[in-house]
Write a protein that holds these residues in place. Structure first.
Motif, PDB file in Angstrom:
ATOM      1  N   TRP A  19      -3.978   4.143  -4.631  1.00 51.18           N
ATOM      2  CA  TRP A  19      -4.882   3.087  -5.074  1.00 51.18           C
ATOM      3  C   TRP A  19      -5.941   2.749  -4.036  1.00 51.18           C
ATOM      4  O   TRP A  19      -7.044   2.313  -4.388  1.00 51.18           O
ATOM      5  CB  TRP A  19      -4.090   1.850  -5.514  1.00 51.18           C
ATOM      6  N   ASP A  20      -5.647   2.965  -2.760  1.00 53.94           N
ATOM      7  CA  ASP A  20      -6.702   2.813  -1.751  1.00 53.94           C
ATOM      8  C   ASP A  20      -7.827   3.809  -2.012  1.00 53.94           C
ATOM      9  O   ASP A  20      -9.005   3.511  -1.787  1.00 53.94           O
ATOM     10  CB  ASP A  20      -6.144   3.030  -0.343  1.00 53.94           C
ATOM     11  N   SER A  73       3.901  -5.624   0.629  1.00 50.74           N
ATOM     12  CA  SER A  73       3.840  -4.248   1.149  1.00 50.74           C
ATOM     13  C   SER A  73       4.249  -3.289   0.042  1.00 50.74           C
ATOM     14  O   SER A  73       4.981  -3.664  -0.886  1.00 50.74           O
ATOM     15  CB  SER A  73       4.757  -4.077   2.361  1.00 50.74           C
ATOM     16  N   ARG A  74       3.753  -2.058   0.133  1.00 47.76           N
ATOM     17  CA  ARG A  74       3.957  -1.083  -0.939  1.00 47.76           C
ATOM     18  C   ARG A  74       4.406   0.257  -0.366  1.00 47.76           C
ATOM     19  O   ARG A  74       4.109   0.569   0.793  1.00 47.76           O
ATOM     20  CB  ARG A  74       2.640  -0.838  -1.705  1.00 47.76           C
ATOM     21  N   PRO A  75       5.072   1.090  -1.186  1.00 48.31           N
ATOM     22  CA  PRO A  75       5.377   2.459  -0.756  1.00 48.31           C
ATOM     23  C   PRO A  75       4.084   3.214  -0.423  1.00 48.31           C
ATOM     24  O   PRO A  75       3.047   3.023  -1.077  1.00 48.31           O
ATOM     25  CB  PRO A  75       6.076   3.070  -1.971  1.00 48.31           C
ATOM     26  N   LYS A 121       6.376   0.407 -10.591  1.00 54.74           N
ATOM     27  CA  LYS A 121       5.820  -0.702 -11.375  1.00 54.74           C
ATOM     28  C   LYS A 121       6.185  -2.085 -10.824  1.00 54.74           C
ATOM     29  O   LYS A 121       5.531  -3.079 -11.171  1.00 54.74           O
ATOM     30  CB  LYS A 121       6.243  -0.579 -12.836  1.00 54.74           C
ATOM     31  N   ALA A 122       7.178  -2.168  -9.963  1.00 47.64           N
ATOM     32  CA  ALA A 122       7.518  -3.460  -9.360  1.00 47.64           C
ATOM     33  C   ALA A 122       6.437  -3.941  -8.395  1.00 47.64           C
ATOM     34  O   ALA A 122       6.408  -5.123  -8.023  1.00 47.64           O
ATOM     35  CB  ALA A 122       8.850  -3.356  -8.624  1.00 47.64           C
ATOM     36  N   ASN A 153      -5.960  -5.784  -4.254  1.00 47.61           N
ATOM     37  CA  ASN A 153      -5.393  -6.758  -3.327  1.00 47.61           C
ATOM     38  C   ASN A 153      -4.368  -7.610  -4.068  1.00 47.61           C
ATOM     39  O   ASN A 153      -4.162  -7.440  -5.275  1.00 47.61           O
ATOM     40  CB  ASN A 153      -6.500  -7.629  -2.724  1.00 47.61           C
ATOM     41  N   VAL A 154      -3.769  -8.534  -3.334  1.00 42.76           N
ATOM     42  CA  VAL A 154      -2.807  -9.463  -3.936  1.00 42.76           C
ATOM     43  C   VAL A 154      -3.569 -10.581  -4.655  1.00 42.76           C
ATOM     44  O   VAL A 154      -4.767 -10.803  -4.436  1.00 42.76           O
ATOM     45  CB  VAL A 154      -1.857 -10.055  -2.868  1.00 42.76           C
ATOM     46  N   ALA A 155      -2.851 -11.320  -5.504  1.00 43.21           N
ATOM     47  CA  ALA A 155      -3.488 -12.341  -6.341  1.00 43.21           C
ATOM     48  C   ALA A 155      -4.146 -13.436  -5.506  1.00 43.21           C
ATOM     49  O   ALA A 155      -5.236 -13.914  -5.845  1.00 43.21           O
ATOM     50  CB  ALA A 155      -2.457 -12.943  -7.293  1.00 43.21           C
ATOM     51  N   SER A 156      -3.516 -13.835  -4.416  1.00 39.56           N
ATOM     52  CA  SER A 156      -4.087 -14.913  -3.610  1.00 39.56           C
ATOM     53  C   SER A 156      -5.448 -14.529  -3.048  1.00 39.56           C
ATOM     54  O   SER A 156      -6.345 -15.374  -2.926  1.00 39.56           O
ATOM     55  CB  SER A 156      -3.138 -15.295  -2.470  1.00 39.56           C
TER      56      SER A 156
END
Length: 251
Positions: free
Chosen positions: A159-160, A150-152, A237-238, A167-170
């Motif tokens: 980015w949307d 999840s992101r702020p 950046k995290a 998306n995530v790496a998986s």
């Protein structure tokens, strides 16, 4: 809009890189891919920009590298750099769109693309480019990737809007598997690839860029937009980076 585009080209063609990355990380990807550095190879570097990765691949491998970008201005810089480095005989440049590539079926041993596949979308690029690879050929791409589940809200919204396919790496690995690739490895670009290799050099060019363009409102708007992206990265950046994905074409 056309003028804005020219301004972006003017700002970015001065850079060694047009996105996050680094020579150490390019070589890390080479090592993970277990590419034979002696075997003769045909490689396409798609969305090569001014050639940071193409130049390194040509220097480290026994390869003929076709560097592809739709901006001839970037390729002109790459040709100069290849000539200066004494490797012009190993690199050919091709000005064309990455969604209309002229390669023959199963012509290539490796397709490389750092920070560029988003231009046509990760899934479309993976699916469309597969046919150009020989059986067992390698795809090496870097792609903007979420590092957290999840992101702020501010970061998510930005980015949307910029790239809905983020998306995530998986999820990226599942796309590779869906389109006939077997994952070999992946890793995340570290912070210095963003700040030291991309953002700080760009910021150092802002003043000259504005002078060249008469400090126009349009040029100032380009700088403001780039600085906003930098600020967003530094704050969050995290949660975000580029993932480098290495995958082998299955038979």
């Amino acid at each position: 809009m056309a003028d804005d585009y020219k301004l972006l080209i003017d700002l970015h063609k001065q850079g060694y890189r047009q996105g996050p990355g680094g020579d150490v990380e390019t070589e890390q990807a080479l090592n993970l891919a277990m590419i034979d550095r002696v075997a003769p190879l045909k490689i396409a570097d798609i969305g090569c920009g001014t050639g940071a990765s193409a130049l390194l691949l040509a220097r480290l491998l026994n390869a003929q590298v076709t560097a592809v970008d739709f901006l001839q201005e970037f390729l002109d810089v790459l040709n100069e750099r290849a000539e200066s480095a004494g490797i012009a005989d190993r690199i050919s440049t091709l000005a064309c769109s990455m969604d209309n590539l002229p390669f023959a079926t199963e012509e290539l041993d490796v397709i490389w693309s750092e920070g560029a596949i988003y231009n046509i979308g990760f899934e479309k690029g993976v699916a469309d480019w597969r046919r150009f690879l020989k059986a067992g050929g390698l795809l090496v791409v870097s792609e903007i990737t979420w590092l957290t589940d999840s992101r702020p809200a501010e970061l998510q919204k930005h980015w949307d809007n910029e790239y809905p396919e983020i998306n995530v790496a998986s999820a990226k690995v599942r796309v590779l598997e869906k389109h006939g690739f077997s994952p070999v490895g992946c890793f995340v670009l570290p912070e210095h690839c963003w700040l030291d290799q991309y953002y700080r050099p760009m910021q150092a060019r802002f003043e000259d860029f504005l002078k060249r363009n008469g400090n126009s409102e349009e040029a100032r708007a380009v700088v403001t937009a780039e600085q906003q992206e930098i600020d967003l990265y530094e704050t969050y950046k995290a949660h975000i980076s580029y993932g480098v994905y290495i995958a082998k074409k299955t038979d």
